[in-house]
Design a protein around this motif. Structure first.
Motif, PDB file in Angstrom:
ATOM      1  N   ASP A   7       0.789  -1.217   0.000  1.00 21.76           N
ATOM      2  CA  ASP A   7       0.000   0.000   0.000  1.00 21.76           C
ATOM      3  C   ASP A   7       0.827   1.276   0.000  1.00 21.76           C
ATOM      4  O   ASP A   7       0.300   2.349  -0.241  1.00 21.76           O
ATOM      5  N   SER A   8       2.112   1.200   0.277  1.00 25.38           N
ATOM      6  CA  SER A   8       2.915   2.419   0.242  1.00 25.38           C
ATOM      7  C   SER A   8       3.299   2.731  -1.204  1.00 25.38           C
ATOM      8  O   SER A   8       3.389   1.842  -2.058  1.00 25.38           O
ATOM      9  N   ARG A   9       3.554   4.016  -1.463  1.00 27.94           N
ATOM     10  CA  ARG A   9       3.918   4.429  -2.821  1.00 27.94           C
ATOM     11  C   ARG A   9       5.208   3.744  -3.281  1.00 27.94           C
ATOM     12  O   ARG A   9       5.291   3.212  -4.379  1.00 27.94           O
ATOM     13  N   SER A  10       6.228   3.743  -2.415  1.00 26.11           N
ATOM     14  CA  SER A  10       7.495   3.118  -2.785  1.00 26.11           C
ATOM     15  C   SER A  10       7.342   1.612  -2.933  1.00 26.11           C
ATOM     16  O   SER A  10       7.942   1.002  -3.820  1.00 26.11           O
ATOM     17  N   GLY A  11       6.523   1.024  -2.061  1.00 29.65           N
ATOM     18  CA  GLY A  11       6.306  -0.411  -2.165  1.00 29.65           C
ATOM     19  C   GLY A  11       5.559  -0.776  -3.433  1.00 29.65           C
ATOM     20  O   GLY A  11       5.872  -1.773  -4.096  1.00 29.65           O
ATOM     21  N   THR A  12       4.557   0.031  -3.792  1.00 29.34           N
ATOM     22  CA  THR A  12       3.812  -0.211  -5.019  1.00 29.34           C
ATOM     23  C   THR A  12       4.727  -0.082  -6.231  1.00 29.34           C
ATOM     24  O   THR A  12       4.676  -0.888  -7.161  1.00 29.34           O
TER      25      THR A  12
END
Length: 235
Positions: A8-13
């Motif tokens: 769900d995090s931007r960097s994770g996505t």
């Protein structure tokens, strides 16, 4: 395809999308990396790709950078104390990466893409730095730009030639022979012959002029202009 859900995090996505696209690229080539296929495999909506990467080319560039960085990180340390050995190590890395990652290499070498890949640009900057170090120790017999262009053209050509062959038909010595041919045309021998010595000294001086602290900017510019005058050294 083993994709981790719930990122769900931007960097994770972003990282998840790059990994998914890299896997699709390995399995199906560039034509298999569509925004729809990547979004479906990653478990996100297609607009997320456009928000994070701009477009498909932006995603492919991110994949190329990721795969290249991962490959280089897994290589042995190179030879910072020996610029000539470091230049050869860089060639070997380039050839090895191209053969191990044909789809990504094809993206990096494709002149028909609308934008130049940032990963390809970084690779050229690294090559220029390696060549500059060789010039600075007096081992370059041609100007730095010519050396960079020869190495880049030969390395790209060698990889594309080998990739065009069936793996069992590839000549394992082809890339080595290509490097040796280029090295003979751009590097001086040790000890250098008289004409090579003069050319190498001029090129080495060109390499260090921008960093000479005792000269003013005008003096450095004038000295560079003198050194760039025709001297019989190929441009």
């Amino acid at each position: 395809m083993d994709i981790k859900p719930g990122v769900d995090s931007r960097s994770g996505t972003r990282a998840n999308l790059v990994e998914v696209a890299a896997q699709l690229l390995r399995e199906h080539g560039p034509s298999g990396v569509t925004t729809r296929a990547v979004a479906q495999a990653a478990g996100v909506q297609a607009p997320a790709i456009y928000r994070l990467f701009g477009d498909k080319d932006g995603l492919l560039d991110a994949v190329a950078e990721h795969v290249l960085a991962t490959y280089v990180a897994g290589k042995r340390p190179e030879h910072p104390g020996d610029p000539v050995a470091d230049l050869r190590a860089g060639w070997d890395t380039h050839i090895g990466f191209g053969l191990a990652n044909p789809a990504v290499f094809g993206l990096l070498a494709d002149p028909g893409r609308d934008t130049r890949s940032p990963a390809a640009a970084v690779g050229l900057d690294v090559l220029r730095a390696r060549v500059h170090r060789v010039a600075a120790i007096g081992r370059l017999r041609v100007p730095e730009r010519r050396a960079v262009e020869l190495i880049h053209a030969a390395g790209t050509g060698a990889v594309l030639t080998l990739l065009a062959m069936d793996p069992q038909d590839r000549d394992p010595g082809l890339a080595d022979a290509m490097y040796d041919a280029v090295a003979r045309s751009i590097l001086t021998e040790l000890p250098a012959v008289a004409e090579d010595s003069a050319a190498a000294a001029t090129i080495a001086f060109r390499a260090v002029v921008p960093d000479l602290p005792m000269l003013t900017a005008t003096e450095r510019s004038l000295l560079s202009e003198w050194l760039d005058r025709p001297t019989g050294i190929p441009a």
